[in-house]
Write an enzyme that holds these catalytic residues in place. Structure first.
Site, PDB file in Angstrom:
ATOM      1  N   ARG A 203     -21.381  -3.380  -2.712  1.00  0.00           N
ATOM      2  CA  ARG A 203     -20.176  -2.602  -3.006  1.00  0.00           C
ATOM      3  C   ARG A 203     -20.077  -2.363  -4.513  1.00  0.00           C
ATOM      4  O   ARG A 203     -20.016  -3.306  -5.294  1.00  0.00           O
ATOM      5  CB  ARG A 203     -18.913  -3.304  -2.501  1.00  0.00           C
ATOM      6  CG  ARG A 203     -17.657  -2.479  -2.774  1.00  0.00           C
ATOM      7  CD  ARG A 203     -16.453  -2.870  -1.936  1.00  0.00           C
ATOM      8  NE  ARG A 203     -15.949  -4.199  -2.222  1.00  0.00           N
ATOM      9  CZ  ARG A 203     -14.777  -4.672  -1.787  1.00  0.00           C
ATOM     10  NH1 ARG A 203     -14.000  -3.918  -1.018  1.00  0.00           N
ATOM     11  NH2 ARG A 203     -14.380  -5.897  -2.072  1.00  0.00           N
TER      12      ARG A 203
ATOM     13  N   SER B  22     -13.818  -8.777  -5.524  1.00  0.00           N
ATOM     14  CA  SER B  22     -13.945 -10.231  -5.545  1.00  0.00           C
ATOM     15  C   SER B  22     -14.697 -10.730  -6.771  1.00  0.00           C
ATOM     16  O   SER B  22     -15.011 -11.922  -6.870  1.00  0.00           O
ATOM     17  CB  SER B  22     -14.652 -10.720  -4.269  1.00  0.00           C
ATOM     18  OG  SER B  22     -15.978 -10.247  -4.219  1.00  0.00           O
TER      19      SER B  22
ATOM     20  N   PRO C 162     -14.128 -14.257   6.022  1.00  0.00           N
ATOM     21  CA  PRO C 162     -14.234 -14.829   4.686  1.00  0.00           C
ATOM     22  C   PRO C 162     -15.315 -15.876   4.496  1.00  0.00           C
ATOM     23  O   PRO C 162     -15.488 -16.368   3.379  1.00  0.00           O
ATOM     24  CB  PRO C 162     -12.848 -15.456   4.491  1.00  0.00           C
ATOM     25  CG  PRO C 162     -12.463 -15.906   5.864  1.00  0.00           C
ATOM     26  CD  PRO C 162     -13.035 -14.870   6.802  1.00  0.00           C
TER      27      PRO C 162
ATOM     28  N   ASP D 233      -7.838 -11.681  -3.723  1.00  0.00           N
ATOM     29  CA  ASP D 233      -8.672 -10.880  -4.610  1.00  0.00           C
ATOM     30  C   ASP D 233      -7.787  -9.809  -5.231  1.00  0.00           C
ATOM     31  O   ASP D 233      -6.559  -9.881  -5.152  1.00  0.00           O
ATOM     32  CB  ASP D 233      -9.892 -10.301  -3.885  1.00  0.00           C
ATOM     33  CG  ASP D 233      -9.521  -9.306  -2.788  1.00  0.00           C
ATOM     34  OD1 ASP D 233      -8.325  -8.967  -2.637  1.00  0.00           O
ATOM     35  OD2 ASP D 233     -10.436  -8.852  -2.080  1.00  0.00           O
TER      36      ASP D 233
ATOM     37  N   GLU E 210      -8.951   3.037   2.277  1.00  0.00           N
ATOM     38  CA  GLU E 210      -7.971   2.086   1.764  1.00  0.00           C
ATOM     39  C   GLU E 210      -6.947   2.728   0.829  1.00  0.00           C
ATOM     40  O   GLU E 210      -6.166   2.019   0.189  1.00  0.00           O
ATOM     41  CB  GLU E 210      -8.682   0.938   1.042  1.00  0.00           C
ATOM     42  CG  GLU E 210      -9.579   1.391  -0.095  1.00  0.00           C
ATOM     43  CD  GLU E 210     -10.423   0.270  -0.681  1.00  0.00           C
ATOM     44  OE1 GLU E 210     -10.226  -0.902  -0.299  1.00  0.00           O
ATOM     45  OE2 GLU E 210     -11.277   0.567  -1.518  1.00  0.00           O
TER      46      GLU E 210
ATOM     47  N   ASP F  81      -5.585  -3.262   0.293  1.00  0.00           N
ATOM     48  CA  ASP F  81      -5.460  -2.208  -0.711  1.00  0.00           C
ATOM     49  C   ASP F  81      -4.615  -1.058  -0.182  1.00  0.00           C
ATOM     50  O   ASP F  81      -3.855  -0.436  -0.932  1.00  0.00           O
ATOM     51  CB  ASP F  81      -6.842  -1.696  -1.135  1.00  0.00           C
ATOM     52  CG  ASP F  81      -7.254  -2.245  -2.490  1.00  0.00           C
ATOM     53  OD1 ASP F  81      -6.469  -2.126  -3.445  1.00  0.00           O
ATOM     54  OD2 ASP F  81      -8.356  -2.807  -2.596  1.00  0.00           O
TER      55      ASP F  81
END
Length: 745
Positions: free
Chosen positions: A345, A281, A545, A645, A436, A464
């Site tokens: 992250r 992001s 979100p 994203d 992912e 992903d």
């Protein structure tokens, strides 16, 4: 020779060269207060880079080797109906599938309750946006009244007022909230609708009814604490399934004044954890960008981050919320965290950054992230801000884009190296493992084994994971339309098995088992209807979100006892992995790619799909390239706002690349769709005075060229990742922006 040599823009330390902006930030902002010596940090970091860079390159080369062999196999065995048994044997032969090594259980220590025990929503937010970062950190508590009133969670009447408070809508919100209280904090032989007041007595919680009678809670253990006078409290806090709910009382408030009980709000413990994101992001391509990312993370760890903004014409400053303090019925103090437990992250192992170079070449950006975000995390372990975040004394780092057990083991090795550089006890740095990529999915138990002393979550990242699914089987056949990808046989098996493997490996009580993002932030009614499936599947957290979405999703964790669901799954012996391996039927389903045996779409359907993909790609990319915005709410072709994203971008670009390869569409048809959708995206951004329309000159629009690259180079980009193209085009745009115009003469 001095330990460091400064040039105008770069500093050389022990064989590496560091951008001066990053070097100065670390030395003058990140390090002070940690007890770490700057020279020692940089020498240790340089030594780590020298030892690990080669191994990182080898692992990336292994990704390419495996993908090239899978591509060749599919070209030799084309179509959707290939022999699944032979395919699996082939994957075992090339080392894509690894054998299980027997049962085990993770042994992670010093894990905060928010991760180990409490089930609840998880926010993911770009950390380079200070206001968003603070909103996420403060989303631990959210007003149920506000979340219901301000969204479509309760349908709006046609004649409702949009500005001033609408009492009819407010009454529906209050009715919904009373139903919530009756369901999860029931009174004995009465409803909260009947209450005319509340008080704390020697017997605990009592609701006062209109006839003067009082009713206790059916479950007296639900009462946790209160604020104010016990006979007339200003707040009462209850607990259910480990989540707290605060009842606020204020008869001077415009709602409490009209409420028979004086109840002015119901506040839910909402985002239990929040991931402060440096990855998908965020658009951070230069050292200066990275410093902005790290500076906000530093402010969060030190408790000093602020964001000034204007709201309703008033200047405001947002800061981290303090803890919440109550008295228990027995008279002792109760302190509840005021902020979400924060994880950070880092980027994946495939990204390189020239913020630091080795022998003149960029180094893996994840090395920089690991060292600097952990260094910053020290502020939560020592000094005046200690334990504001992790009361257990851990630093939580999410690792994305991991491909298989070897890479998971390498991530653990990297963390051990960082601990040595910082003088931290072994296993202080914890790993959140993103499931992912398909090679991680099919080897999940062995990936968990590789990080079993550090693991704090596994998470299914559908977006992903779908992009990787398309790219892995790119050469086999065409994929279905994007809407049909969610119906593919592999997806249900993937989501279900992630939970089953996690439970079998002992994650409950030590680590989260998570689910992916709700990508439609304006469709809260639909989220409430469908996202309950995540806790019902045994997931202890799922991504949302926004803070508002976190509050509404928290309702699901009151409705579902996740601990009980996980216990029931654990009892299903036939579903548990044997020897760490996946069950044969599930493995078969997971290795069934989403392919079509025949392309029966009409030209109109193909055109619509191209338009949807082009709209998604351009709407996201233009803001990434032109403004450096890594996460955007982008209207789709049907004008539904979607959170986009790099993961959603990967899907769209890979989807079109696949259709091109298999003749579903032509290059010219794709270009036509891009041109048409560029005009649509320009119109959607017309209200932004800083926006430069792509259609003024498509052939020189850097954003438009980036979108073309993502599609037409998508087949050959490693694993279908978008970062290399985005970063290169963003740098190009920045160079144009700062290039002086030629002088006439």
């Amino acid at each position: 020779m001095p330990p460091s040599i400064r040039s105008p823009e770069r500093i050389r330390v022990a064989g590496v060269e560091i951008d001066a902006a990053l070097h100065d930030f670390v030395n003058h902002e990140a390090i002070p207060g940690t007890g770490i010596a700057a020279g020692s940090f940089w020498r240790g970091f340089a030594s780590m880079v020298g030892r690990l860079s080669g191994r990182n390159a080898e692992l990336l080369a292994e990704r390419d080797r495996l993908q090239s062999q899978i591509d060749a196999w599919h070209r030799q065995n084309p179509g959707a109906g290939f022999d699944r048994g032979r395919y699996r044997e082939f994957l075992q032969q090339i080392g894509y599938l690894v054998p299980g090594r027997g049962p085990f259980r993770v042994s992670t220590q010093n894990v905060d309750a928010e991760i180990a025990v409490i089930a609840g929503p998880q926010l993911v937010v770009p950390v380079n946006n200070a206001r968003y970062a603070l909103n996420a950190a403060n989303a631990r508590w959210g007003s149920l009244y506000d979340a219901l009133y301000g969204t479509d969670a309760i349908p709006r009447a046609a004649d409702e007022r949009r500005g001033d408070y609408d009492r009819r809508r407010g009454a529906r919100v209050i009715e919904y909230s009373r139903e919530f209280l009756d369901r999860h904090f029931a009174l004995r032989d009465a409803s909260h609708r009947q209450s005319r007041g509340y008080r704390i007595t020697s017997r605990g919680f009592e609701a006062l009814l209109a006839d003067g009678d009082a009713r206790e809670l059916a479950d007296v253990a639900s009462l946790a604490g209160y604020q104010g006078d016990p006979a007339d409290p200003t707040a009462i806090v209850l607990v259910h399934h480990g989540l707290h709910v605060e009842l606020k009382f204020d008869r001077t408030h415009h709602i409490g004044r009209e409420d028979p009980a004086g109840l002015s709000d119901v506040v839910l413990e909402s985002a239990i954890t929040a991931i402060q994101d440096c990855e998908d992001s965020v658009a951070a391509v230069t050292a200066a960008d990275k410093v902005e990312v790290y500076r906000n993370w530093l402010g969060l760890m030190r408790g000093t981050l602020e964001s000034a903004f204007e709201k309703d014409g008033k200047a405001m400053v947002r800061r981290l919320n303090p803890d919440r303090r109550y008295r228990t019925p027995s008279g002792s103090d109760l302190v509840l965290p005021g902020r979400s437990l924060m994880l950070v992250r880092n980027v994946g192992h495939h990204m390189l950054s020239d913020a630091v170079t080795l022998h003149g070449e960029p180094i893996p950006e994840t090395f920089i992230d690991a060292a600097v975000t952990s260094l910053i995390g020290l502020h939560d372990l020592v000094g005046p801000s200690a334990r504001m975040n992790s009361r257990a004394g851990s630093i939580y780092i999410v690792k994305p884009k991991i491909h298989g057990p070897e890479e998971a083991a390498f991530a653990a090795e990297l963390f051990a190296e960082v601990e040595d550089v910082l003088g931290l006890p072994r296993f202080t740095l914890k790993i959140g493992l993103m499931d992912e990529e398909r090679r991680t999915t099919v080897n999940l138990a062995e990936c968990i084994r590789a990080v079993q002393e550090r693991l704090v979550f596994i998470n299914t990242g559908f977006l992903d994971r779908t992009g990787d699914e398309i790219h892995t089987s790119m050469e086999a056949a065409a994929v279905p339309r994007k809407a049909d990808l969610k119906k593919a046989v592999w997806l249900d098996a993937y989501e279900r098995r992630n939970v089953e493997v996690g439970i079998a490996c002992g994650l409950p009580g030590r680590a989260q088992i998570g689910k992916g993002m709700w990508a439609m932030p304006d469709l809260m009614a639909e989220m409430i209807r469908t996202k309950i499936a995540h806790p019902m599947a045994g997931a202890s957290t799922a991504w949302v979100p926004s803070p508002t979405a976190a509050t509404l999703h928290a309702i699901h964790y009151h409705q579902v006892n996740v601990c009980a669901v996980q216990a029931a799954i654990a009892e299903r012996a036939t579903a548990a992995p044997r020897g760490g391996a996946l069950g044969e039927d599930v493995l078969r389903d997971i290795l069934t790619p989403p392919l079509v045996s025949s392309q029966a779409w009409t030209p109109a359907e193909i055109q619509t799909e191209l338009n949807n993909n082009a709209q998604s790609i351009l709407g996201y990319v233009v803001r990434w390239i032109d403004f450096g915005i890594g996460c955007s709410k982008v209207p789709d072709f049907h004008n539904v706002a979607l959170m986009e994203d790099r993961a959603t971008l990967r899907i769209s670009a890979q989807h079109v690349a696949n259709w091109l390869l298999h003749g579903v569409c032509t290059r010219e048809a794709v270009l036509d769709a891009l041109r048409r959708m560029a005009a649509v995206v320009d119109r959607q951004n017309a209200g932004d005075p800083a926006y430069s329309p792509m259609c003024r000159e498509l052939e020189t629009s850097v954003a438009f060229q980036a979108a073309r690259d993502l599609i037409f180079k998508g087949r050959t980009e490693p694993n279908g990742y978008t970062e290399a193209i985005l970063n290169a085009r963003r740098r190009e745009k920045m160079s144009l922006r700062y290039r002086k115009p030629p002088t006439s003469g």
